[in-house]
Scaffold this active site. Structure first.
Site, short mmCIF file in Angstrom:
data_model
loop_
_atom_site.label_atom_id
_atom_site.label_comp_id
_atom_site.label_asym_id
_atom_site.label_seq_id
_atom_site.Cartn_x
_atom_site.Cartn_y
_atom_site.Cartn_z
N SER A 160 0.86 -1.17 -0.02
CA SER A 160 -0.15 -0.01 -0.17
C SER A 160 0.71 1.30 0.02
O SER A 160 2.07 1.20 0.04
CB SER A 160 -0.86 -0.01 1.39
N TYR B 118 5.40 6.27 17.81
CA TYR B 118 5.82 6.50 16.65
C TYR B 118 6.96 7.13 16.40
O TYR B 118 7.96 6.87 15.69
CB TYR B 118 4.58 6.72 15.81
N LYS C 158 11.04 6.55 14.82
CA LYS C 158 11.54 7.02 13.72
C LYS C 158 12.99 8.01 14.16
O LYS C 158 13.90 8.17 13.33
CB LYS C 158 10.61 8.06 12.97
N THR D 31 -2.06 8.97 2.86
CA THR D 31 -1.97 7.53 2.53
C THR D 31 -3.08 6.59 3.22
O THR D 31 -3.15 5.49 3.24
CB THR D 31 -0.72 6.54 2.68
N1 LIG Z 1 2.29 8.75 5.19
C1 LIG Z 1 2.74 9.49 5.89
O1 LIG Z 1 2.41 10.60 6.21
C2 LIG Z 1 4.30 9.28 6.15
C3 LIG Z 1 4.95 10.17 6.70
C4 LIG Z 1 6.40 9.79 7.30
C5 LIG Z 1 6.79 8.68 7.16
N2 LIG Z 1 5.97 7.62 6.60
C6 LIG Z 1 6.50 6.34 6.63
O2 LIG Z 1 6.33 5.96 5.14
C7 LIG Z 1 6.21 4.43 5.22
C8 LIG Z 1 4.99 4.10 4.37
O3 LIG Z 1 4.08 4.33 5.19
P1 LIG Z 1 2.49 4.99 4.11
O4 LIG Z 1 2.28 6.28 4.38
O5 LIG Z 1 2.65 4.49 2.72
O6 LIG Z 1 1.67 3.92 5.02
P2 LIG Z 1 1.05 2.41 4.58
O7 LIG Z 1 0.11 2.52 3.42
O8 LIG Z 1 0.34 1.92 5.87
O9 LIG Z 1 2.52 1.78 4.56
C9 LIG Z 1 2.97 1.02 5.11
C10 LIG Z 1 3.22 -0.48 5.03
O10 LIG Z 1 4.03 -1.22 5.81
C11 LIG Z 1 3.25 -2.39 5.97
N3 LIG Z 1 3.89 -3.29 7.42
C12 LIG Z 1 3.52 -2.77 8.59
N4 LIG Z 1 4.05 -3.80 9.52
C13 LIG Z 1 4.79 -4.65 8.47
C14 LIG Z 1 5.48 -5.58 8.74
N5 LIG Z 1 5.63 -6.43 10.02
N6 LIG Z 1 6.34 -6.47 7.56
C15 LIG Z 1 5.88 -5.78 6.54
N7 LIG Z 1 5.15 -4.77 6.12
C16 LIG Z 1 4.42 -4.26 7.22
C17 LIG Z 1 1.83 -2.14 6.04
O11 LIG Z 1 1.17 -3.13 5.79
P3 LIG Z 1 -0.31 -3.34 6.73
O12 LIG Z 1 -1.21 -2.50 5.69
O13 LIG Z 1 -0.76 -4.82 6.69
O14 LIG Z 1 -0.36 -2.83 8.00
C18 LIG Z 1 1.71 -1.26 4.93
O15 LIG Z 1 1.51 -2.02 3.63
C19 LIG Z 1 6.01 3.83 6.74
O16 LIG Z 1 7.48 3.34 7.28
C20 LIG Z 1 5.76 5.21 7.52
O17 LIG Z 1 6.29 5.41 8.71
C21 LIG Z 1 4.63 7.98 6.35
#
Ligand SMILES: NC(=O)c1ccc[n+]([C@@H]2O[C@H](COP(=O)([O-])OP(=O)(O)OC[C@H]3O[C@@H](n4cnc5c(N)ncnc54)[C@H](OP(=O)(O)O)[C@@H]3O)[C@@H](O)[C@H]2O)c1
Length: 263
Positions: free
Chosen positions: A12, A145, A149, A182
């Site tokens: 995702s 969280y 980070k 997201t």
């Molecule tokens: N969106 C933001 O504003 C934002 C800002 C700063 C940093 N980030 C970072 O960007 C990265 C991606 O986030 P995103 O926004 O794209 O959200 P996201 O769509 O929830 O992506 C996170 C993905 O990691 C997966 N995941 C969780 N636990 C896992 C595990 N044990 N093994 C393998 N995969 C696992 C999730 O699967 P499930 O769906 O099954 O949980 C999900 O597919 C994350 O590290 C997040 O901390 C996001």
């Protein structure tokens, strides 16, 4: 030059979009997901879009899943998988804090150590850690969280110096996304309301907090992942990536200003 790129959490959001963007540039992309159902859905989506993605299930907290990496010639590991957790540090259950560290820090580091073996042996490779601007500025009520980070950004900076000293051509960089729509932020902020009852110090403020979170993310969140995906592509392809890549640009400036002002 095309590379073999393993990305975690590609079921995702940013991870999925980065996987498609890297594959479109001709790289061999191993797109891994936490669950088999996500892997099946991603494979089907790649088929529909006519994109060559190799998809597998890789829960980064599962040692047997992680061990698969030893058999893959990974040039670039993108540690994107992550989970959110929220609530005041004054009262959030320690088990919740341990769980988010287990995924975001320990699982990530354990997978990285395995990938590094091959990279160090082959004298080439890049590891990207997807951290967050929440790893540069403490975020009240998102600290479970935010702390993970901070740990990840610090780990990457230290590991980068260690790899430089080793001199085997392994590159380390940090990707620091700002708020991006997201669904991740909404899920993370919601988590605390599942347990915040009348015993919570902040129970009386919960409704106001919810409204403020909604306003803040509606204002801050970039609607698309494009800017951060572009940084991930840039860092993956660089011979010598910079230490940090931040996007969207305006949020990067805000973080720098806040740090200069000592916030
Ligand atoms: N969106 C933001 O504003 C934002 C800002 C700063 C940093 N980030 C970072 O960007 C990265 C991606 O986030 P995103 O926004 O794209 O959200 P996201 O769509 O929830 O992506 C996170 C993905 O990691 C997966 N995941 C969780 N636990 C896992 C595990 N044990 N093994 C393998 N995969 C696992 C999730 O699967 P499930 O769906 O099954 O949980 C999900 O597919 C994350 O590290 C997040 O901390 C996001």
């Amino acid at each position: 030059m095309t590379k073999t790129i393993l990305i975690t959490g590609a079921g995702s959001g940013i991870g999925r979009d980065a996987a498609f963007a890297l594959a479109a540039r001709g790289h061999r992309v191993l797109a891994s997901t936490q669950t088999q159902a996500q892997a099946d859905a991603l494979r089907a989506e790649a088929g529909t879009r006519g994109v060559a993605l190799e998809v597998c299930k890789l829960d980064i907290t599962d040692a047997a899943d992680r061990a698969q990496v030893l058999g893959w010639p990974v040039d670039v590991l993108i540690n994107n998988a992550g989970m959110g957790e929220s609530g005041s540090l004054a009262e959030v259950d320690m088990a919740r804090i341990r769980q988010v560290f287990e995924v975001n820090v320990f699982g990530t580091l354990a997978l990285t150590q395995l990938a590094l073996r091959g990279m160090i042996e082959r004298h080439t490779g890049t590891v990207l850690f997807v951290s967050s601007i929440a790893g540069r500025l403490p975020m009240p009520f998102l600290m479970p969280y935010s702390m993970t980070k901070f740990a990840l950004s610090a780990a990457a900076a230290g590991l980068r110096e260690e790899m430089d000293q080793l001199g085997k051509g392994v590159q380390i960089a940090v990707i620091e996304p700002g708020a991006i729509h997201t669904g991740f932020n909404q899920q993370m902020t919601e988590r605390k309301y599942a347990w915040m009852d009348e015993k919570s110090y902040f129970y009386g403020q919960a409704e106001a907090m919810k409204a403020k979170e909604k306003r803040t993310f509606a204002f801050l969140e970039a609607r698309s992942t494009d800017s951060i995906v572009a940084k991930i592509v840039q860092a993956s392809e660089a011979a010598r990536p910079r230490l940090r890549y931040v996007a969207p640009w305006a949020q990067g400036v805000m973080v720098r200003l806040a740090r200069i002002l000592g916030v």
